[in-house]
Motif scaffolding. Sequence first.
Motif, PDB file in Angstrom:
ATOM      1  N   ASP A 163      31.719  61.174  27.412  1.00  8.29           N
ATOM      2  CA  ASP A 163      32.138  59.809  27.728  1.00  8.29           C
ATOM      3  C   ASP A 163      31.903  59.432  29.190  1.00  8.29           C
ATOM      4  N   LYS A 164      31.316  60.328  29.965  1.00 11.65           N
ATOM      5  CA  LYS A 164      31.053  60.044  31.375  1.00 11.65           C
ATOM      6  C   LYS A 164      29.891  59.066  31.500  1.00 11.65           C
ATOM      7  N   ILE A 165      30.034  58.060  32.337  1.00 12.57           N
ATOM      8  CA  ILE A 165      28.968  57.106  32.614  1.00 12.57           C
ATOM      9  C   ILE A 165      28.653  57.165  34.108  1.00 12.57           C
ATOM     10  N   PHE A 166      27.413  57.506  34.436  1.00 15.52           N
ATOM     11  CA  PHE A 166      26.996  57.599  35.833  1.00 15.52           C
ATOM     12  C   PHE A 166      26.408  56.267  36.286  1.00 15.52           C
ATOM     13  N   ASP A 167      26.576  55.975  37.564  1.00 19.02           N
ATOM     14  CA  ASP A 167      25.889  54.822  38.133  1.00 19.02           C
ATOM     15  C   ASP A 167      24.381  55.054  38.148  1.00 19.02           C
ATOM     16  N   VAL A 168      23.983  56.292  38.428  1.00 17.37           N
ATOM     17  CA  VAL A 168      22.556  56.596  38.504  1.00 17.37           C
ATOM     18  C   VAL A 168      22.309  58.040  38.095  1.00 17.37           C
ATOM     19  N   VAL A 169      21.265  58.238  37.301  1.00 16.89           N
ATOM     20  CA  VAL A 169      20.758  59.569  37.002  1.00 16.89           C
ATOM     21  C   VAL A 169      19.399  59.694  37.683  1.00 16.89           C
ATOM     22  N   VAL A 170      19.244  60.700  38.512  1.00 17.71           N
ATOM     23  CA  VAL A 170      17.997  60.962  39.217  1.00 17.71           C
ATOM     24  C   VAL A 170      17.270  62.080  38.484  1.00 17.71           C
ATOM     25  N   VAL A 171      16.041  61.839  38.094  1.00 16.57           N
ATOM     26  CA  VAL A 171      15.260  62.837  37.367  1.00 16.57           C
ATOM     27  C   VAL A 171      14.291  63.489  38.349  1.00 16.57           C
ATOM     28  N   GLY A 172      14.604  64.703  38.757  1.00 22.68           N
ATOM     29  CA  GLY A 172      13.779  65.421  39.718  1.00 22.68           C
ATOM     30  C   GLY A 172      14.514  65.690  41.009  1.00 22.68           C
ATOM     31  N   ALA A 173      14.443  66.938  41.492  1.00 23.49           N
ATOM     32  CA  ALA A 173      15.140  67.339  42.722  1.00 23.49           C
ATOM     33  C   ALA A 173      14.159  67.720  43.815  1.00 23.49           C
ATOM     34  N   GLY A 174      13.071  66.929  43.931  1.00 23.57           N
ATOM     35  CA  GLY A 174      12.197  67.063  45.083  1.00 23.57           C
ATOM     36  C   GLY A 174      12.774  66.301  46.260  1.00 23.57           C
ATOM     37  N   PRO A 175      12.005  66.151  47.348  1.00 28.44           N
ATOM     38  CA  PRO A 175      12.527  65.456  48.531  1.00 28.44           C
ATOM     39  C   PRO A 175      13.034  64.051  48.239  1.00 28.44           C
ATOM     40  N   SER A 176      12.308  63.277  47.413  1.00 31.77           N
ATOM     41  CA  SER A 176      12.741  61.901  47.147  1.00 31.77           C
ATOM     42  C   SER A 176      14.002  61.877  46.297  1.00 31.77           C
ATOM     43  N   GLY A 177      14.067  62.730  45.277  1.00 34.12           N
ATOM     44  CA  GLY A 177      15.253  62.769  44.422  1.00 34.12           C
ATOM     45  C   GLY A 177      16.485  63.231  45.165  1.00 34.12           C
ATOM     46  N   LEU A 178      16.332  64.243  46.015  1.00 33.62           N
ATOM     47  CA  LEU A 178      17.473  64.742  46.781  1.00 33.62           C
ATOM     48  C   LEU A 178      17.945  63.708  47.802  1.00 33.62           C
ATOM     49  N   ALA A 179      16.996  62.989  48.418  1.00 34.05           N
ATOM     50  CA  ALA A 179      17.394  61.935  49.360  1.00 34.05           C
ATOM     51  C   ALA A 179      18.180  60.843  48.641  1.00 34.05           C
ATOM     52  N   THR A 180      17.737  60.476  47.428  1.00 35.36           N
ATOM     53  CA  THR A 180      18.483  59.493  46.642  1.00 35.36           C
ATOM     54  C   THR A 180      19.897  59.987  46.391  1.00 35.36           C
ATOM     55  N   ALA A 181      20.035  61.256  46.013  1.00 39.54           N
ATOM     56  CA  ALA A 181      21.356  61.810  45.717  1.00 39.54           C
ATOM     57  C   ALA A 181      22.258  61.778  46.942  1.00 39.54           C
ATOM     58  N   VAL A 182      21.704  62.127  48.108  1.00 40.71           N
ATOM     59  CA  VAL A 182      22.505  62.136  49.336  1.00 40.71           C
ATOM     60  C   VAL A 182      23.011  60.733  49.655  1.00 40.71           C
ATOM     61  N   TYR A 183      22.111  59.754  49.649  1.00 39.59           N
ATOM     62  CA  TYR A 183      22.507  58.393  50.022  1.00 39.59           C
ATOM     63  C   TYR A 183      23.373  57.748  48.955  1.00 39.59           C
ATOM     64  N   ALA A 184      23.033  57.942  47.674  1.00 40.15           N
ATOM     65  CA  ALA A 184      23.818  57.318  46.612  1.00 40.15           C
ATOM     66  C   ALA A 184      25.239  57.872  46.596  1.00 40.15           C
ATOM     67  N   SER A 185      25.379  59.194  46.668  1.00 36.27           N
ATOM     68  CA  SER A 185      26.711  59.798  46.638  1.00 36.27           C
ATOM     69  C   SER A 185      27.526  59.425  47.871  1.00 36.27           C
ATOM     70  N   SER A 186      26.860  59.384  49.018  1.00 38.93           N
ATOM     71  CA  SER A 186      27.598  59.049  50.244  1.00 38.93           C
ATOM     72  C   SER A 186      28.073  57.604  50.232  1.00 38.93           C
ATOM     73  N   GLU A 187      27.431  56.752  49.418  1.00 39.54           N
ATOM     74  CA  GLU A 187      27.824  55.352  49.337  1.00 39.54           C
ATOM     75  C   GLU A 187      28.670  55.052  48.101  1.00 39.54           C
ATOM     76  N   GLY A 188      29.183  56.097  47.483  1.00 38.92           N
ATOM     77  CA  GLY A 188      30.162  55.906  46.429  1.00 38.92           C
ATOM     78  C   GLY A 188      29.623  55.740  45.025  1.00 38.92           C
ATOM     79  N   LEU A 189      28.321  55.930  44.820  1.00 40.88           N
ATOM     80  CA  LEU A 189      27.764  55.829  43.475  1.00 40.88           C
ATOM     81  C   LEU A 189      27.890  57.178  42.772  1.00 40.88           C
ATOM     82  N   SER A 190      28.385  57.165  41.539  1.00 41.85           N
ATOM     83  CA  SER A 190      28.449  58.408  40.770  1.00 41.85           C
ATOM     84  C   SER A 190      27.024  58.788  40.378  1.00 41.85           C
ATOM     85  N   THR A 191      26.616  60.006  40.756  1.00 35.95           N
ATOM     86  CA  THR A 191      25.203  60.394  40.711  1.00 35.95           C
ATOM     87  C   THR A 191      25.030  61.744  40.030  1.00 35.95           C
TER      88      THR A 191
END
Length: 591
Positions: free
Chosen positions: A233-261
Motif C-alpha cells: 500500500d506504499k505510494i512513492f512520490d518518485v521511483v528512480v530506475v537505475g543507480a548510476g550518477p544521475s539516478g543517485l543525484a535524483t535520490a539525494v535531491y528528491a529525498s532531501s526535499e521531502g519527496l518519498s523516493t
Amino acid sequence: MDDSVPILLIATTDPDSRRILEDELRRRYGADYEVVVCAGYAHGRAALEGLRRWNRPVALILGCYGPADRGGLDFLRRAYGFHPAAKRAVVVTWGDFASAPTIFHAIAQGHAELLMIRPEKARDEEFHGAITDALDDWHLAQGVGFEAVRLIGEVGDERTHMLRDNLNRNHIPVGFHAVGTETATRTLEGLGLSDPELPVMVLQFTAAPVVLENPTDLEIAEAVGVTRPPPPDKIFDVVVVGAGPSGLATAVYASSEGLSTMVVEGEAVGGQAGTSSLIRNYPGFSRGVSGAHLAYRSFHQAWTLGTDFLFLRKVVGLGADGALHTVAISDGSLVRCRTVVVATGVDYRRLGIPQLENLVGRGVFYGATVSEAPSMTGKHVCVVGGGNSAGQAVLHLAKFAKNVTLLVRGPTLSITMSEYLISQLEATRNVAIRYSTMVVGARDQDGFLAAVRLAPSGATDATPSDEVEAAGLFVLIGSMPRTSWLPDTVERDPAGFLRTGASRDAGDGSVRPDRPSRPPLALETSMRGIFAIGDVRAGSIKRVATAVGDGATVVSMLHTYLAENPLPGPPPAPGGEAATPEEVPSDVRPN
C-alpha cells in the motif's frame, strides 16, 4: 615484519621533508604499514627493486619537488616501472607556487598521480586525508582485506565473473577462491559440500554463515537482506530506475526535499561510471576519485536522507493504476508511485563475434576492468574503445599488465576522449595505441583467450589480418540504451534513446493522445509523469558531471508535475465532513 604488510616508501634529498614525512607516516600508519625511508633517489630505486624482487606489496611512494629537491618527479616516473600498481604522490611545500606548472604537467603526463602539501603543523588532516584516500583506492584495486563474502567457483566461469564484479562494485568485500585451491577445498569440506553446484557463495557476516549454491540475483538480495520490497500500500512520490550518477543525484535531491523516493538497481551502484578506476575531471576532486567511491558515497548520502533502495532486482514493466504509475519488479512485486525517473543508462555494445562471445569471462570482458585487472598481472592485454571509459581502463590495466594495447576504430582520439587522458596514455611506457583498427576474431588455448585477430577498420573478410597475443580483451565501445522494459508509447530516437522535452516533437509530427496538452517539461518523456535523465536520454552529454546535473534538475520538474497532479482527496468522513490531514496516511498525502 610480515611480508604481506604493505610498504609506504619515502625518498627525498631534502632532510627537512624527509624528517617531517617519516614522523607523520610512522606515527599514523606504522601499526598497519611498513614505512621505508630513503635518503636519496638512487637509494629509493634500489629499495624499490629489492621490494619487487621479494614480492613485497608497495601501496604508496612519496617523492618531493621544490627548491630543496628537484629530483622527485623523475624518481616517481621511474618508480612506475618497479611497482606500477603503487600510488605515486609528489609532496610540495606550502607557498612554492613557482613549481606548480612543472608539477601539473608531470601529473598530466602520468609521472605522478597525486599532489600533497607537506604538513607544517601537528595533526594536518588535509595531508592525512589525501594519504587515506590514496590507500583506500589502492586496497580497492588490489581486492585485499576482509571477506564478508567468500566466493568459490571455476576460473573463467561467466556467472562467477559477474558475481565478483557486481559484489565489488556494490562495495561488498568478496574473496574469490578457485575451486581446487587449498582454501576452497577446506571451506567446502567444512560446510559438508562434496559436489556443490558452482559457484558457491558463503555469507560470512551473518550470525550463522549462509551458504548459497549457484544463486540467482534475487536469492542473493534476499540473503544479504540490505533492502526489501516496500509494503503493497506504499505510494512513492518518485521511483528512480537505475543507480548510476544521475539516478543517485535524483535520490539525494528528491529525498532531501521531502519527496518519498525509491531507487531500483538491477546490477551495481554507479552504473558504468562505477567501473571507472579514476575520474580526474569531476569537479571538487583535484586528486581524482574512483567511480566506485564516488558512487558509494552518493548512495550512502541518499540512504541517510531517507531513500529506499531495491538492489539486484530489475524493473520489467511500467503500467498504470488510475492516476498512479506502477513499476513491475523482477521479484514479482509491484511498486506504485506518482512519477518515474528513468536513469537506466546504457550497456556496452557487444562485438558480435562468435569466437569472442564464447570467451566472455574467460579473457573477454565487457567493462569490469577494476575487478579483473589484478588477474592480468604480467600479461598482454587489449582494450577496445575510444571514449573516456576506455582510456581510464587502459591506464588502470597498465598498472598490472605487462603491456596494454588500445584498439581504436577511428583515426584519432581527440574527438571522443579528454585531452588529459590522451596525454597520460601517450606518456605511459607500457601502453600502445593502434588507430583505424578493429577486432575480427580470436584464438583460444585450453578454453581461454590467447590472442586476438586485428584488421584495418572497414576491412572485408578477404582483408589479411594480423594476430596479437592477448590474455585479456576489455571491450568498452558504443552504447545501447536500457529501455526494453518501457512501453512503445514512450518515444525514442532512431538509436533507441528516450526523447524528452521539445525533442519529442522532432519525430513524425503526428498528434498522439498520450502526449500532454501543456508544453512538455524539459526532461519529461512522451508519457506524462515519466522523466528520462543521464545517458539514456537522447542528446545527453556522456559525462558524469552532466548526468549528476540531470539528476538535480529533474527534481524541480518533479515538484512541478506533482503540484499539477495532486492525489485525489480522502473520502468524506462520517457526518459529511472531510477527513483532517492527520487522518490521511502520510504515504498518500500530497507534497
